[in-house]
Design a protein around this motif. Structure first.
Motif, PDB file in Angstrom:
ATOM      1  N   VAL A 119       0.838  -1.206   0.000  1.00  0.00           N
ATOM      2  CA  VAL A 119       0.000   0.000   0.000  1.00  0.00           C
ATOM      3  C   VAL A 119       0.873   1.256   0.000  1.00  0.00           C
ATOM      4  O   VAL A 119       0.593   2.227  -0.728  1.00  0.00           O
ATOM      5  N   LEU A 120       1.940   1.245   0.790  1.00  0.00           N
ATOM      6  CA  LEU A 120       2.839   2.400   0.822  1.00  0.00           C
ATOM      7  C   LEU A 120       3.513   2.611  -0.535  1.00  0.00           C
ATOM      8  O   LEU A 120       3.686   3.757  -0.988  1.00  0.00           O
ATOM      9  N   LEU A 121       3.883   1.523  -1.187  1.00  0.00           N
ATOM     10  CA  LEU A 121       4.477   1.633  -2.521  1.00  0.00           C
ATOM     11  C   LEU A 121       3.471   2.163  -3.529  1.00  0.00           C
ATOM     12  O   LEU A 121       3.834   2.920  -4.444  1.00  0.00           O
ATOM     13  N   GLN A 122       2.215   1.784  -3.362  1.00  0.00           N
ATOM     14  CA  GLN A 122       1.179   2.325  -4.240  1.00  0.00           C
ATOM     15  C   GLN A 122       1.061   3.837  -4.071  1.00  0.00           C
ATOM     16  O   GLN A 122       0.926   4.575  -5.041  1.00  0.00           O
ATOM     17  N   ILE A 123       1.113   4.274  -2.833  1.00  0.00           N
ATOM     18  CA  ILE A 123       1.062   5.716  -2.577  1.00  0.00           C
ATOM     19  C   ILE A 123       2.253   6.413  -3.218  1.00  0.00           C
ATOM     20  O   ILE A 123       2.120   7.500  -3.807  1.00  0.00           O
ATOM     21  N   SER A 124       3.415   5.768  -3.163  1.00  0.00           N
ATOM     22  CA  SER A 124       4.606   6.367  -3.778  1.00  0.00           C
ATOM     23  C   SER A 124       4.459   6.440  -5.300  1.00  0.00           C
ATOM     24  O   SER A 124       4.943   7.375  -5.938  1.00  0.00           O
ATOM     25  N   VAL A 125       3.789   5.460  -5.902  1.00  0.00           N
ATOM     26  CA  VAL A 125       3.541   5.500  -7.347  1.00  0.00           C
ATOM     27  C   VAL A 125       2.602   6.645  -7.685  1.00  0.00           C
ATOM     28  O   VAL A 125       2.806   7.357  -8.681  1.00  0.00           O
ATOM     29  N   TRP A 126       1.568   6.847  -6.871  1.00  0.00           N
ATOM     30  CA  TRP A 126       0.671   7.983  -7.101  1.00  0.00           C
ATOM     31  C   TRP A 126       1.434   9.300  -7.017  1.00  0.00           C
ATOM     32  O   TRP A 126       1.223  10.210  -7.829  1.00  0.00           O
ATOM     33  N   GLN A 127       2.312   9.410  -6.017  1.00  0.00           N
ATOM     34  CA  GLN A 127       3.115  10.626  -5.881  1.00  0.00           C
ATOM     35  C   GLN A 127       4.056  10.789  -7.078  1.00  0.00           C
ATOM     36  O   GLN A 127       4.271  11.913  -7.564  1.00  0.00           O
ATOM     37  N   PHE A 128       4.614   9.683  -7.563  1.00  0.00           N
ATOM     38  CA  PHE A 128       5.484   9.710  -8.737  1.00  0.00           C
ATOM     39  C   PHE A 128       4.731  10.234  -9.956  1.00  0.00           C
ATOM     40  O   PHE A 128       5.232  11.109 -10.685  1.00  0.00           O
ATOM     41  N   LEU A 129       3.538   9.719 -10.181  1.00  0.00           N
ATOM     42  CA  LEU A 129       2.727  10.167 -11.308  1.00  0.00           C
ATOM     43  C   LEU A 129       2.385  11.642 -11.194  1.00  0.00           C
ATOM     44  O   LEU A 129       2.503  12.413 -12.147  1.00  0.00           O
ATOM     45  N   TYR A 130       1.954  12.031  -9.997  1.00  0.00           N
ATOM     46  CA  TYR A 130       1.557  13.421  -9.789  1.00  0.00           C
ATOM     47  C   TYR A 130       2.751  14.351  -9.990  1.00  0.00           C
ATOM     48  O   TYR A 130       2.627  15.437 -10.561  1.00  0.00           O
ATOM     49  N   GLY A 131       3.927  13.922  -9.521  1.00  0.00           N
ATOM     50  CA  GLY A 131       5.123  14.736  -9.683  1.00  0.00           C
ATOM     51  C   GLY A 131       5.530  14.912 -11.136  1.00  0.00           C
ATOM     52  O   GLY A 131       6.148  15.919 -11.498  1.00  0.00           O
ATOM     53  N   LEU A 132       5.157  13.959 -11.983  1.00  0.00           N
ATOM     54  CA  LEU A 132       5.448  14.068 -13.412  1.00  0.00           C
ATOM     55  C   LEU A 132       4.408  14.894 -14.159  1.00  0.00           C
ATOM     56  O   LEU A 132       4.531  15.113 -15.369  1.00  0.00           O
ATOM     57  N   GLY A 133       3.397  15.345 -13.436  1.00  0.00           N
ATOM     58  CA  GLY A 133       2.359  16.146 -14.070  1.00  0.00           C
ATOM     59  C   GLY A 133       1.140  15.365 -14.514  1.00  0.00           C
ATOM     60  O   GLY A 133       0.285  15.890 -15.237  1.00  0.00           O
ATOM     61  N   TYR A 134       1.040  14.112 -14.072  1.00  0.00           N
ATOM     62  CA  TYR A 134      -0.118  13.282 -14.427  1.00  0.00           C
ATOM     63  C   TYR A 134      -1.146  13.382 -13.299  1.00  0.00           C
ATOM     64  O   TYR A 134      -1.270  12.479 -12.470  1.00  0.00           O
ATOM     65  N   GLY A 135      -1.876  14.485 -13.279  1.00  0.00           N
ATOM     66  CA  GLY A 135      -2.867  14.706 -12.238  1.00  0.00           C
ATOM     67  C   GLY A 135      -4.100  13.844 -12.426  1.00  0.00           C
ATOM     68  O   GLY A 135      -4.317  13.244 -13.490  1.00  0.00           O
ATOM     69  N   LEU A 136      -4.931  13.821 -11.408  1.00  0.00           N
ATOM     70  CA  LEU A 136      -6.104  12.957 -11.408  1.00  0.00           C
ATOM     71  C   LEU A 136      -7.043  13.249 -12.568  1.00  0.00           C
ATOM     72  O   LEU A 136      -7.552  12.335 -13.217  1.00  0.00           O
ATOM     73  N   SER A 137      -7.264  14.533 -12.856  1.00  0.00           N
ATOM     74  CA  SER A 137      -8.260  14.912 -13.855  1.00  0.00           C
ATOM     75  C   SER A 137      -7.644  15.405 -15.157  1.00  0.00           C
ATOM     76  O   SER A 137      -8.357  15.920 -16.020  1.00  0.00           O
ATOM     77  N   ASP A 138      -6.337  15.247 -15.318  1.00  0.00           N
ATOM     78  CA  ASP A 138      -5.682  15.752 -16.527  1.00  0.00           C
ATOM     79  C   ASP A 138      -5.924  14.878 -17.745  1.00  0.00           C
ATOM     80  O   ASP A 138      -5.804  15.349 -18.883  1.00  0.00           O
ATOM     81  N   ASN A 139      -6.244  13.619 -17.527  1.00  0.00           N
ATOM     82  CA  ASN A 139      -6.354  12.666 -18.620  1.00  0.00           C
ATOM     83  C   ASN A 139      -7.181  11.487 -18.118  1.00  0.00           C
ATOM     84  O   ASN A 139      -6.994  11.030 -16.985  1.00  0.00           O
ATOM     85  N   PRO A 140      -8.147  10.998 -18.917  1.00  0.00           N
ATOM     86  CA  PRO A 140      -8.960   9.861 -18.456  1.00  0.00           C
ATOM     87  C   PRO A 140      -8.132   8.652 -18.019  1.00  0.00           C
ATOM     88  O   PRO A 140      -8.503   7.957 -17.076  1.00  0.00           O
ATOM     89  N   ALA A 141      -7.006   8.392 -18.692  1.00  0.00           N
ATOM     90  CA  ALA A 141      -6.162   7.260 -18.286  1.00  0.00           C
ATOM     91  C   ALA A 141      -5.624   7.470 -16.877  1.00  0.00           C
ATOM     92  O   ALA A 141      -5.529   6.517 -16.094  1.00  0.00           O
ATOM     93  N   ASN A 142      -5.256   8.703 -16.549  1.00  0.00           N
ATOM     94  CA  ASN A 142      -4.794   9.003 -15.187  1.00  0.00           C
ATOM     95  C   ASN A 142      -5.889   8.706 -14.176  1.00  0.00           C
ATOM     96  O   ASN A 142      -5.650   8.080 -13.141  1.00  0.00           O
ATOM     97  N   SER A 143      -7.102   9.196 -14.484  1.00  0.00           N
ATOM     98  CA  SER A 143      -8.222   9.023 -13.559  1.00  0.00           C
ATOM     99  C   SER A 143      -8.482   7.551 -13.291  1.00  0.00           C
ATOM    100  O   SER A 143      -8.688   7.141 -12.142  1.00  0.00           O
TER     101      SER A 143
END
Length: 218
Positions: A119-143
């Motif tokens: 679960v902690l690694l999953q959170i780190s992946v979410w942070q990794f994506l967000y840090g690259l500019g892949y926000g939740l609502s920026d792209n349907p694939a992200n969502s």
């Protein structure tokens, strides 16, 4: 009672005269409850997958893999998560087949630790994506990635609650063998479900187009 009977039974209808309702005495209530739970989870994720594949055919859908600059063209982080969840599944499998409670408890604790790390690694992946500019609502694939992995992580947290309950039973001397094996089945299911998620979320646009055409969604 088979899986088909479980989902098609209509207990609210009166039984014909002279007939006795079928009672599944061959399976404990916990097993039947688990089957119902896994059936509901499967239906939920199947609906998610169908909408995901259908949405992937719109022009604004930008897959998360395929090109060198996309985050999951190199999916090493997700492979690490997969390995950790596999260790959690193997640990509880060992606990379910161990004979000594001390060994069972040790393996259950190990499984819980691996699950928490997952679960902690999953959170780190979410942070990794967000840090690259892949926000939740920026792209349907992200969502879809955030939603599907978050729902899966919630089921892992639910599994941790079950692990805690089984471990407490073992520590107090309760015969929790049946509950432990039921819990192990749930963890194995979560691992297989994760493999399906991993596959679905890291495909290229071409693969999504093939799947959509095969399913009649293209």
């Amino acid at each position: 009672m088979s899986w088909t009977q479980i989902f098609t039974d209509k207990p609210w209808l009166p039984e014909p005269a002279g007939e006795v309702p079928l009672i599944d005495s061959g399976h404990p209530p916990g097993v039947i409850a688990l089957r119902m739970l896994l059936g509901a989870i499967t239906i939920l994720f199947l609906l998610f997958f169908v909408t995901f594949i259908e949405r992937s055919q719109f022009q604004d859908f930008q897959a998360l893999a395929g090109e060198p600059w996309q985050p999951f063209t190199d999916s090493l982080k997700l492979w690490v998560n997969t390995g950790v969840l596999l260790l959690a599944s193997l640990a509880i499998h060992g606990a379910a087949h161990a004979r000594q409670n001390r060994v069972r408890v040790t393996l259950l604790v190990a499984s819980a630790v691996f699950a928490i790390v997952f679960v902690l690694l999953q959170i780190s992946v979410w942070q990794f994506l967000y840090g690259l500019g892949y926000g939740l609502s920026d792209n349907p694939a992200n969502s879809y990635f955030y939603m599907l992995t978050a729902v899966h992580a919630l089921h892992v947290v639910g599994g941790l609650t079950a692990l805690a309950w089984v471990t407490q039973g073992l520590l107090t001397g309760t015969n929790a063998t049946a509950a432990l094996r039921t819990c192990a089945t749930y963890w194995h299911y979560l691992f297989v479900l994760w493999l399906v998620l991993f596959f679905m979320l890291t495909r290229t646009p071409e693969t999504y187009a093939i799947i959509a055409a095969f399913c009649g969604l293209g």
